[in-house]
Design a protein around this motif. Structure first.
Motif, PDB file in Angstrom:
ATOM      1  N   LYS A  77       0.842  -1.196   0.000  1.00  0.00           N
ATOM      2  CA  LYS A  77       0.000   0.000   0.000  1.00  0.00           C
ATOM      3  C   LYS A  77       0.877   1.246   0.000  1.00  0.00           C
ATOM      4  O   LYS A  77       1.920   1.290   0.657  1.00  0.00           O
ATOM      5  CB  LYS A  77      -0.913   0.004   1.224  1.00  0.00           C
ATOM      6  CG  LYS A  77      -1.756   1.264   1.343  1.00  0.00           C
ATOM      7  CD  LYS A  77      -2.578   1.260   2.615  1.00  0.00           C
ATOM      8  CE  LYS A  77      -3.352   2.576   2.756  1.00  0.00           C
ATOM      9  NZ  LYS A  77      -4.151   2.615   4.002  1.00  0.00           N
ATOM     10  N   ARG A  84      -3.173  -0.082  -3.696  1.00  0.00           N
ATOM     11  CA  ARG A  84      -3.363  -1.217  -2.787  1.00  0.00           C
ATOM     12  C   ARG A  84      -3.318  -2.495  -3.626  1.00  0.00           C
ATOM     13  O   ARG A  84      -4.122  -2.660  -4.531  1.00  0.00           O
ATOM     14  CB  ARG A  84      -4.711  -1.128  -2.055  1.00  0.00           C
ATOM     15  CG  ARG A  84      -4.828   0.064  -1.124  1.00  0.00           C
ATOM     16  CD  ARG A  84      -6.287   0.338  -0.803  1.00  0.00           C
ATOM     17  NE  ARG A  84      -6.877  -0.780  -0.088  1.00  0.00           N
ATOM     18  CZ  ARG A  84      -6.920  -0.866   1.249  1.00  0.00           C
ATOM     19  NH1 ARG A  84      -6.410   0.108   1.994  1.00  0.00           N
ATOM     20  NH2 ARG A  84      -7.476  -1.899   1.836  1.00  0.00           N
ATOM     21  N   LYS A  86      -2.931  -6.796  -3.227  1.00  0.00           N
ATOM     22  CA  LYS A  86      -2.938  -7.948  -2.329  1.00  0.00           C
ATOM     23  C   LYS A  86      -2.717  -9.216  -3.146  1.00  0.00           C
ATOM     24  O   LYS A  86      -3.464  -9.490  -4.088  1.00  0.00           O
ATOM     25  CB  LYS A  86      -4.262  -8.034  -1.579  1.00  0.00           C
ATOM     26  CG  LYS A  86      -4.337  -9.200  -0.596  1.00  0.00           C
ATOM     27  CD  LYS A  86      -5.678  -9.208   0.122  1.00  0.00           C
ATOM     28  CE  LYS A  86      -5.782 -10.374   1.092  1.00  0.00           C
ATOM     29  NZ  LYS A  86      -7.092 -10.419   1.772  1.00  0.00           N
TER      30      LYS A  86
END
Length: 239
Positions: A77, A84, A86
């Motif tokens: 982030k 962002r 993931k």
């Protein structure tokens, strides 16, 4: 008795009949494997330390199965940037059982090298054939020999476009002669893994199962299909 041995780029403390999880080994399940890079052996109060490895020491093991480790979440982030990301990762592992610890006198495993057969000298057969070949030889000596134009060396492909191949792995493959996508596509994953482990122990953990398939798509110029395949991979490993 225990030992500290380097296996697939990791230093592991092992004992006989112990189960150990290490980075994926290029060995089939159920087969035996030996490790010669033994750094330390302890037997009671007697401790032998190598410099860096102990000559003649060897660890024998058997590959039980191949598996993947627990999922690790990688979250990135950047504040005030709206960034962002993931991702998840599962490390490819091998479960092995330590069968023996040899402190000295073990012979290192020989690496198989392809031997080139020496060309056999041509033997003269019947007299008629030798007489018929003589005029041809004279004709060849009279004709001036033309110098063959030097062939330009083929440009090496960027092997880092294969997911899972880093700069060091690409350098090791080029040094071994796998410098194009076409050559990598024809190679077997086990042969590529052997090249990497021979080049450096830090490359022994790389899983090469999908590399020939990716190289085949790159060699054929099917970049869209290659991108679609790589979207379903995690570090070159099928999810």
């Amino acid at each position: 008795m225990y030992a500290i041995v380097e296996i697939a780029g990791q230093q592991v403390k092992v004992a006989k009949d112990q189960k150990v999880f290490v980075n994926r080994l290029p060995v089939e399940e159920g087969k035996s494997v030996s490790f010669d890079n033994v750094l330390l052996i302890g037997d009671g109060d007697n401790i032998t330390i190598g410099a860096p490895a102990i000559n003649g020491a060897q660890i024998g093991a058997k590959v039980v199965k191949h598996l993947k480790g627990d999922k690790v979440i990688v979250f990135k982030k950047k504040r005030r940037k709206g960034y962002r990301v993931k991702n998840g990762h599962r490390q490819a592992l091998s479960e092995i059982v330590i069968e023996s610890i040899v402190a000295s006198g073990a012979t290192p495993a020989k690496k198989e090298t392809a031997k080139k057969a020496a060309p056999k000298p041509a033997r003269p057969s019947g007299g008629k054939e030798t007489k018929a070949a003589a005029p041809k030889a004279k004709a060849e000596t009279k004709a001036p020999a033309k110098k063959a134009a030097p062939k330009k060396a083929a440009k090496a492909d960027d092997l880092k476009k294969i997911e899972g191949v880093g700069p060091k792995a690409a350098e090791a493959m080029v040094a071994a002669g796998l410098d194009t996508f076409a050559k990598v596509a024809k190679a077997k994953p086990e042969a590529i893994a052997t090249i990497l482990s021979d080049a450096s122990s830090n490359l022994a953990h790389l899983v090469t199962d999908t590399w020939p398939k990716q190289a085949k798509l790159a060699a054929d110029g099917k970049w869209d299909e290659l991108k679609e395949l790589q979207d379903n991979l995690d570090g070159g490993i099928e999810k």
